[in-house]
Design a protein around this motif. Structure first.
Motif, mmCIF file in Angstrom:
data_model
loop_
_atom_site.group_PDB
_atom_site.id
_atom_site.type_symbol
_atom_site.label_atom_id
_atom_site.label_comp_id
_atom_site.label_asym_id
_atom_site.label_seq_id
_atom_site.Cartn_x
_atom_site.Cartn_y
_atom_site.Cartn_z
ATOM 1 N N ARG A 66 107.461 68.789 42.144
ATOM 2 C CA ARG A 66 106.214 68.026 42.152
ATOM 3 C C ARG A 66 105.727 67.838 40.718
ATOM 4 N NH1 ARG A 66 104.291 72.154 45.347
ATOM 5 N NH2 ARG A 66 104.775 71.992 47.567
ATOM 6 N N GLY A 67 105.217 66.661 40.435
ATOM 7 C CA GLY A 67 104.715 66.362 39.101
ATOM 8 C C GLY A 67 105.739 65.729 38.185
ATOM 9 N N ASP A 68 107.031 65.844 38.528
ATOM 10 C CA ASP A 68 108.058 65.203 37.710
ATOM 11 C C ASP A 68 107.930 63.689 37.795
ATOM 12 O OD1 ASP A 68 109.124 67.619 36.965
ATOM 13 O OD2 ASP A 68 110.846 67.532 38.328
ATOM 14 N N VAL A 69 108.171 63.035 36.680
ATOM 15 C CA VAL A 69 108.255 61.572 36.674
ATOM 16 C C VAL A 69 109.737 61.226 36.680
ATOM 17 C CG1 VAL A 69 107.743 59.455 35.410
ATOM 18 C CG2 VAL A 69 106.081 61.319 35.444
ATOM 19 N N VAL A 70 110.171 60.533 37.721
ATOM 20 C CA VAL A 70 111.602 60.314 37.912
ATOM 21 C C VAL A 70 111.955 58.828 37.910
ATOM 22 C CG1 VAL A 70 111.844 62.452 39.210
ATOM 23 C CG2 VAL A 70 111.415 60.312 40.445
ATOM 24 N N LEU A 71 113.179 58.564 37.513
ATOM 25 C CA LEU A 71 113.748 57.218 37.605
ATOM 26 C C LEU A 71 114.643 57.220 38.829
ATOM 27 C CD1 LEU A 71 114.062 54.475 35.999
ATOM 28 C CD2 LEU A 71 116.221 55.427 35.155
ATOM 29 N N HIS A 72 114.356 56.335 39.782
ATOM 30 C CA HIS A 72 115.156 56.310 41.010
ATOM 31 C C HIS A 72 115.518 54.884 41.386
ATOM 32 C CE1 HIS A 72 112.089 54.745 43.910
ATOM 33 N NE2 HIS A 72 111.260 55.200 43.001
ATOM 34 N N ARG A 73 116.579 54.776 42.153
ATOM 35 C CA ARG A 73 116.998 53.480 42.701
ATOM 36 C C ARG A 73 117.215 53.663 44.190
ATOM 37 N NH1 ARG A 73 121.053 52.498 39.683
ATOM 38 N NH2 ARG A 73 120.137 50.983 38.261
ATOM 39 N N SER A 74 116.392 52.988 44.991
ATOM 40 C CA SER A 74 116.444 53.159 46.438
ATOM 41 C C SER A 74 116.881 51.865 47.113
ATOM 42 C CB SER A 74 115.064 53.575 46.974
ATOM 43 O OG SER A 74 114.644 54.780 46.351
ATOM 44 N N PRO A 75 117.921 51.906 47.940
ATOM 45 C CA PRO A 75 118.402 50.710 48.632
ATOM 46 C C PRO A 75 117.296 50.033 49.441
ATOM 47 C CG PRO A 75 119.943 52.523 48.904
ATOM 48 C CD PRO A 75 118.707 53.096 48.275
ATOM 49 N N LEU A 81 116.384 47.586 41.826
ATOM 50 C CA LEU A 81 116.182 47.990 40.433
ATOM 51 C C LEU A 81 115.735 49.449 40.359
ATOM 52 C CD1 LEU A 81 114.262 44.856 39.063
ATOM 53 C CD2 LEU A 81 116.694 45.395 38.781
ATOM 54 N N ALA A 82 116.037 50.104 39.260
ATOM 55 C CA ALA A 82 115.581 51.479 39.046
ATOM 56 C C ALA A 82 114.103 51.450 38.673
ATOM 57 C CB ALA A 82 116.403 52.132 37.940
ATOM 58 N N VAL A 83 113.336 52.379 39.251
ATOM 59 C CA VAL A 83 111.887 52.404 39.076
ATOM 60 C C VAL A 83 111.451 53.801 38.643
ATOM 61 C CG1 VAL A 83 109.673 52.079 40.244
ATOM 62 C CG2 VAL A 83 111.594 50.621 40.824
ATOM 63 N N LEU A 84 110.434 53.832 37.771
ATOM 64 C CA LEU A 84 109.880 55.101 37.293
ATOM 65 C C LEU A 84 108.612 55.414 38.076
ATOM 66 C CD1 LEU A 84 110.692 57.027 34.878
ATOM 67 C CD2 LEU A 84 108.778 56.000 33.654
ATOM 68 N N GLN A 85 108.582 56.560 38.779
ATOM 69 C CA GLN A 85 107.405 56.965 39.551
ATOM 70 C C GLN A 85 107.268 58.490 39.540
ATOM 71 O OE1 GLN A 85 108.222 54.977 43.315
ATOM 72 N NE2 GLN A 85 107.074 53.164 42.696
ATOM 73 N N GLU A 163 116.400 62.433 47.690
ATOM 74 C CA GLU A 163 116.522 63.145 46.419
ATOM 75 C C GLU A 163 117.709 62.630 45.606
ATOM 76 O OE1 GLU A 163 116.755 67.310 47.109
ATOM 77 O OE2 GLU A 163 114.611 67.551 47.487
ATOM 78 N N HIS A 164 118.802 62.281 46.302
ATOM 79 C CA HIS A 164 119.994 61.837 45.571
ATOM 80 C C HIS A 164 119.841 60.434 44.982
ATOM 81 C CE1 HIS A 164 121.210 59.204 48.902
ATOM 82 N NE2 HIS A 164 121.057 60.211 49.728
ATOM 83 N N ALA A 165 118.702 59.760 45.320
ATOM 84 C CA ALA A 165 118.442 58.453 44.718
ATOM 85 C C ALA A 165 117.879 58.594 43.308
ATOM 86 C CB ALA A 165 117.465 57.656 45.586
ATOM 87 N N VAL A 166 117.496 59.823 42.937
ATOM 88 C CA VAL A 166 116.959 60.067 41.593
ATOM 89 C C VAL A 166 118.093 60.042 40.576
ATOM 90 C CG1 VAL A 166 115.818 61.747 40.106
ATOM 91 C CG2 VAL A 166 114.994 61.384 42.440
ATOM 92 N N LEU A 167 117.935 59.223 39.555
ATOM 93 C CA LEU A 167 118.935 59.104 38.499
ATOM 94 C C LEU A 167 118.661 60.074 37.351
ATOM 95 C CD1 LEU A 167 119.022 55.197 38.341
ATOM 96 C CD2 LEU A 167 120.486 56.707 39.706
#
Length: 213
Positions: A66-75, A81-85, A163-167
């Motif tokens: 929790r609190g991490d800012v992650v780059l993810h790509r979700s089908p 596109l990869a998004v930062l959230q 979780e595995h969508a996190v790059l």
């Protein structure tokens, strides 16, 4: 004299080899463990906005908190596109919010000093109350009034992403990276020192030429 010269050369070459290992190892560590990305959008303002470049560390599933800012790509979302959230909830958490109210996690109001304007519900009347499935994450943008995040996909597994969508995630602690940089500089210095010592040694003691029979 010859024995001393050989010993000096052995030490120099050993330090040079150690330097090469430090230099190559540091470069490989940074190259495989870290990356950068440019921001194209305002969903994570004020921390990150359009044009910013962010340092990311690669991470595996299960390491995100929790609190991490992650780059993810979700089908099926964000045009692939990869998004930062930001991660607000992990597997098993109950995440909820009422209009104009704070985000709560497991019944406790979430302190969110990073949110644009300091108002978690600013610009939106969305309400939700979800339990995050195991192995998935509930993500929100810091600019709640302009973020296409988990709140907008509630019909798809409560808006969560796998979780595995996190790059990768934004690197919080850069001390390891700084130490790696210092190790690379030390390695480079050792390699250069060994090269200089080798050249100086050969100039001072040129190879003996034996007369032709």
């Amino acid at each position: 004299m010859e024995r001393t010269r050989r010993a000096t050369r052995t030490v120099s070459r050993t330090l040079g080899a150690l330097g090469a290992v430090l230099l190559v190892g540091s470069i490989a560590y940074v190259g495989t463990g870290y990356t950068t990305t440019g921001i194209d959008g305002d969903g994570m303002r004020p921390a990150y906005g359009t044009g910013d470049r962010v340092l990311l560390e690669r991470t595996g599933a299960g390491a995100v908190r929790r609190g991490d800012v992650v780059l993810h790509r979700s089908p099926g979302r964000h045009g692939e596109l990869a998004v930062l959230q930001r991660v607000v909830g992990v597997g098993g958490d109950r995440v909820a919010q009422r209009p104009e109210g704070p985000v709560t996690v497991n019944g406790e109001p979430l302190a969110e000093p990073y949110v644009l304007g300091g108002a978690p519900s600013s610009g939106t009347a969305l309400a939700y109350d979800v339990v995050v499935p195991e192995g998935r994450l509930f993500l929100l943008g810091d600019n709640r009034g302009n973020s296409l995040d988990s709140r907008h996909f509630l019909e798809d597994r409560s808006g969560t992403v796998a979780e595995h969508a996190v790059l990768a995630r934004v690197a919080k602690d850069r001390s390891v990276l700084c130490l790696t940089g210092l190790a690379a500089l030390l390695g480079l210095a050792l390699v250069l020192g060994a090269i200089v010592a080798e050249i100086a040694g050969r100039a001072k003691h040129p190879a003996r030429r034996h007369p032709a029979p």
